[in-house]
Design a protein around this motif. Structure first.
Motif, mmCIF file in Angstrom:
data_model
loop_
_atom_site.group_PDB
_atom_site.id
_atom_site.type_symbol
_atom_site.label_atom_id
_atom_site.label_comp_id
_atom_site.label_asym_id
_atom_site.label_seq_id
_atom_site.Cartn_x
_atom_site.Cartn_y
_atom_site.Cartn_z
ATOM 1 N N TYR A 1 20.652 13.527 -0.103
ATOM 2 C CA TYR A 1 20.420 12.407 0.549
ATOM 3 C C TYR A 1 19.631 11.503 -0.320
ATOM 4 C CZ TYR A 1 22.176 13.210 5.200
ATOM 5 O OH TYR A 1 22.618 13.210 6.541
ATOM 6 N N LEU A 2 18.732 12.168 -1.101
ATOM 7 C CA LEU A 2 17.521 11.399 -1.879
ATOM 8 C C LEU A 2 18.565 10.675 -2.975
ATOM 9 C CD1 LEU A 2 14.805 13.859 -2.554
ATOM 10 C CD2 LEU A 2 14.799 11.784 -1.193
ATOM 11 N N LYS A 3 19.715 11.263 -3.436
ATOM 12 C CA LYS A 3 20.574 10.462 -4.417
ATOM 13 C C LYS A 3 21.385 9.428 -3.933
ATOM 14 C CE LYS A 3 24.196 12.997 -5.792
ATOM 15 N NZ LYS A 3 25.385 13.834 -6.338
ATOM 16 N N ALA A 4 21.898 9.667 -2.506
ATOM 17 C CA ALA A 4 22.757 8.815 -1.846
ATOM 18 C C ALA A 4 21.699 7.422 -1.758
ATOM 19 C CB ALA A 4 23.107 9.219 -0.617
ATOM 20 N N THR B 1 20.169 3.120 8.058
ATOM 21 C CA THR B 1 20.865 4.475 8.540
ATOM 22 C C THR B 1 22.231 4.566 8.354
ATOM 23 O OG1 THR B 1 18.944 4.868 10.065
ATOM 24 C CG2 THR B 1 20.566 6.194 10.379
ATOM 25 N N ASN B 2 22.996 3.501 9.017
ATOM 26 C CA ASN B 2 24.395 3.298 8.663
ATOM 27 C C ASN B 2 24.916 3.464 7.352
ATOM 28 O OD1 ASN B 2 24.566 3.235 11.579
ATOM 29 N ND2 ASN B 2 24.557 1.003 11.613
ATOM 30 N N SER B 3 24.133 2.712 6.454
ATOM 31 C CA SER B 3 24.530 2.851 5.104
ATOM 32 C C SER B 3 24.567 4.098 4.357
ATOM 33 C CB SER B 3 23.855 1.650 4.204
ATOM 34 O OG SER B 3 22.512 2.086 4.185
ATOM 35 N N VAL B 4 23.664 4.833 4.782
ATOM 36 C CA VAL B 4 23.344 6.288 4.473
ATOM 37 C C VAL B 4 24.710 7.012 4.998
ATOM 38 C CG1 VAL B 4 21.970 8.122 4.213
ATOM 39 C CG2 VAL B 4 20.937 6.010 3.761
ATOM 40 N N ALA B 5 24.687 7.018 6.384
ATOM 41 C CA ALA B 5 25.542 7.525 6.803
ATOM 42 C C ALA B 5 26.940 7.559 6.371
ATOM 43 C CB ALA B 5 25.770 7.149 8.454
ATOM 44 N N THR C 1 19.289 10.050 10.790
ATOM 45 C CA THR C 1 18.025 9.935 11.347
ATOM 46 C C THR C 1 16.992 11.157 11.215
ATOM 47 O OG1 THR C 1 18.734 8.148 12.811
ATOM 48 C CG2 THR C 1 16.497 9.120 13.299
ATOM 49 N N ASP C 2 17.713 12.210 11.305
ATOM 50 C CA ASP C 2 16.912 13.332 11.685
ATOM 51 C C ASP C 2 16.539 13.935 9.960
ATOM 52 O OD1 ASP C 2 17.303 13.868 13.955
ATOM 53 O OD2 ASP C 2 19.110 15.172 13.936
ATOM 54 N N MET C 3 17.529 13.500 8.952
ATOM 55 C CA MET C 3 17.108 13.937 7.501
ATOM 56 C C MET C 3 16.233 13.056 6.988
ATOM 57 S SD MET C 3 17.322 15.770 4.826
ATOM 58 C CE MET C 3 18.695 16.816 5.038
ATOM 59 N N LEU C 4 16.156 11.821 7.536
ATOM 60 C CA LEU C 4 15.116 10.684 6.964
ATOM 61 C C LEU C 4 13.819 11.088 7.274
ATOM 62 C CD1 LEU C 4 17.030 7.326 7.277
ATOM 63 C CD2 LEU C 4 16.620 8.476 5.110
ATOM 64 N N GLN C 5 13.757 11.557 8.566
ATOM 65 C CA GLN C 5 12.289 11.738 9.200
ATOM 66 C C GLN C 5 11.870 13.131 8.508
ATOM 67 O OE1 GLN C 5 10.596 10.266 11.737
ATOM 68 N NE2 GLN C 5 9.079 11.480 10.700
ATOM 69 N N ILE D 1 9.970 6.343 2.330
ATOM 70 C CA ILE D 1 9.105 5.571 3.262
ATOM 71 C C ILE D 1 9.933 5.340 4.450
ATOM 72 C CG2 ILE D 1 7.665 3.476 3.856
ATOM 73 C CD1 ILE D 1 7.053 3.676 0.352
ATOM 74 N N TYR D 2 9.979 5.978 5.701
ATOM 75 C CA TYR D 2 10.981 5.513 6.700
ATOM 76 C C TYR D 2 10.453 5.025 7.970
ATOM 77 C CZ TYR D 2 14.136 6.715 10.571
ATOM 78 O OH TYR D 2 14.801 6.602 11.805
ATOM 79 N N LYS D 3 10.909 3.796 8.209
ATOM 80 C CA LYS D 3 10.382 3.218 9.631
ATOM 81 C C LYS D 3 11.909 3.053 10.402
ATOM 82 C CE LYS D 3 6.753 0.048 7.619
ATOM 83 N NZ LYS D 3 6.295 -1.058 7.491
#
Length: 218
Positions: A9-12, A26-30, A41-45, A54-56
């Protein structure tokens, strides 16, 4: 120690940030991870709780300094392993990505530093992407899509946008390789296909192919 999934996820997120510095949705990461937005969303949290992003909510995420360092480290390992597989084990460049995806999670810094030295500190991988050094530094090179060049302009092929096996095999069949000097001979007005000259060879490629070839203009 982070899980393989967390590192991925960090690499993505890092790769997406290079294209859009104003935040990663979130959609671009998905889309990048080929998973559901709810899972992202769960992973970003989770990553935010570890101070890696830094997640909002509803606004997206950015890597923290710590998260960026980890992402670059994973990318460094991935590209070093790709280089090793091609240069020392005679893998073709369309075979190495999946293997490097597994090897990039090795945690031994001594092993990776030794691998780097064994390969004589390469600065680019087989696909033309820059390899960060052990401090996370790498050379930024000016590059544009081949499709933006005009007739009679030249460029050196630096890297590619599409690293799928199919596209890499297509380039192999066309004998197009990183480092090639490409001369745009003509552009077809109807479909934007391009007549190229590489060395003494002339060939035609589509606009879609040209969009995925990144060159340094000469």
């Amino acid at each position: 120690m982070l899980s393989f999934s967390e590192e991925n996820y960090l690499k993505a997120i890092y790769h997406i940030e290079q294209l859009q510095a104003d935040g990663v949705s979130t959609n671009s990461v998905a889309k990048k991870m080929q998973t559901k937005a709810s899972s992202v969303t769960d992973m970003l949290q989770k990553l935010a709780d570890k101070q890696l992003v830094i997640y909002k909510k509803y606004q997206g995420a950015l890597l923290s300094e710590k998260g960026s360092k980890i992402a670059i480290s994973v990318i460094r390992k991935h590209r070093l392993w790709e280089t090793f597989l091609v240069e020392k084990l005679n893998f073709s460049w369309d075979e190495v990505h999946d293997v490097a995806e597994q090897l990039e999670h090795i945690q031994s810094e001594k092993l990776i530093d030794s691998l780097d030295a064994y390969l004589k500190f390469p600065t680019i991988d087989p696909h033309g992407d820059p390899i960060p050094d052990k401090d996370g530094n790498f050379v930024q090179r000016q590059k544009v899509k081949l499709s933006t060049l005009k007739e009679n302009e030249l460029g050196i092929l630096l890297t590619i946008n599409d690293s799928t096996d199919e596209f890499l095999r297509y380039l192999d069949n066309k004998k197009i390789a990183i480092g090639d000097k490409i001369n745009v001979l003509s552009i077809e007005p109807f479909d934007k296909s391009i007549q190229l000259k590489i060395g003494k060879r002339e060939l035609m490629i589509t606009e879609e192919v040209a969009e995925n070839l990144l060159v340094s203009p000469l």
